[in-house]
Design an enzyme around this catalytic site. Structure first.
Site: not given
Length: 231
Positions: A89, A107, A137
């Site tokens: 990653v 991944h 949010c």
């Protein structure tokens, strides 16, 4: 063989020469601290605020932020029309010069963060060190990587299987090949007629399918193999 038929999947081992520790090796993060694996479990991450805080503390100091590509990354980047399927990653393949469109991040990527409630995406560096609640949010922010207990993105996995199935040569580099379904791409390639070459210090569950198993250090093995494949 032609360049557009050379594919491969790699794991944490390819980035250790860049100063990024692997997970299951002798000096791996989970070998030295077995409890750390719990931080990478989706249920624990979502259900426990302290787990999230520890997860983010580790990633804020992760060596991958300052890491540079090594000889293996650079050698793969020089192979034209080669597709890279990576379990890593860290983004080092792209940093080495492999076009992003030729890198399939199975991944996910630590460079992206997503809100688990509204789906809003963020550049991870923009939220490091700050509140890990979504500014849109208030939902829980999660690094854009697949945790244990989560499924791989179905579209990404489908693309990976299609790529593996059209390979003449399939390199598995620096992966324990213990994490499914990514590891099973080796079997997909072999069933389609590919020559599987595993470059890894330790045995893997797919060694019996390999035409060649190479225990030479990745930093020397991969550049040599790439030179051979480019002839």
């Amino acid at each position: 063989m032609t360049h557009d038929q050379d594919r491969g999947v790699d794991g944490a081992g390819i980035s250790t020469d860049s100063g990024i520790p692997d997970y299951r090796g002798p000096q791996g993060e989970w070998t030295r601290d077995p409890k750390a694996q719990n931080l990478f479990t989706y249920e624990s991450f979502m259900g426990d605020a302290e787990t999230r805080r520890e997860f983010w503390r580790r990633y804020e100091k992760h060596p991958a932020w300052e890491a540079e590509p090594n000889e293996a990354h650079r050698a793969l980047a020089k192979l034209p029309n080669t597709r890279v399927l990576t379990q890593n990653v860290d983004g080092l393949h792209q940093k080495a010069g492999t076009p992003a469109r030729k890198v399939l991040e199975l991944h996910g990527s630590m460079h992206r963060t997503v809100c688990t409630r509204c789906g809003e995406g963020f550049n991870t560096k923009e939220i490091l060190g700050g509140d890990k609640s979504c500014p849109k949010c208030g939902g829980i922010l999660k690094l854009g990587v697949t945790l244990f207990g989560e499924n791989l993105d179905a579209d990404v996995l489908g693309q990976a299987r299609n790529i593996a199935a059209v390979s003449d040569v399939f390199l598995a580099i620096g992966s324990s090949l213990q994490v499914e379904p990514a590891a099973a791409l080796c079997a997909v390639a072999v069933r389609a007629g590919a020559r599987l070459m595993i470059v890894n210090r330790d045995p893997t569950p797919y060694d019996d399918l390999a035409a060649e198993r190479i225990t030479e250090p990745i930093g020397t093995a991969v550049p040599r193999l790439c030179e051979e494949l480019s002839r």
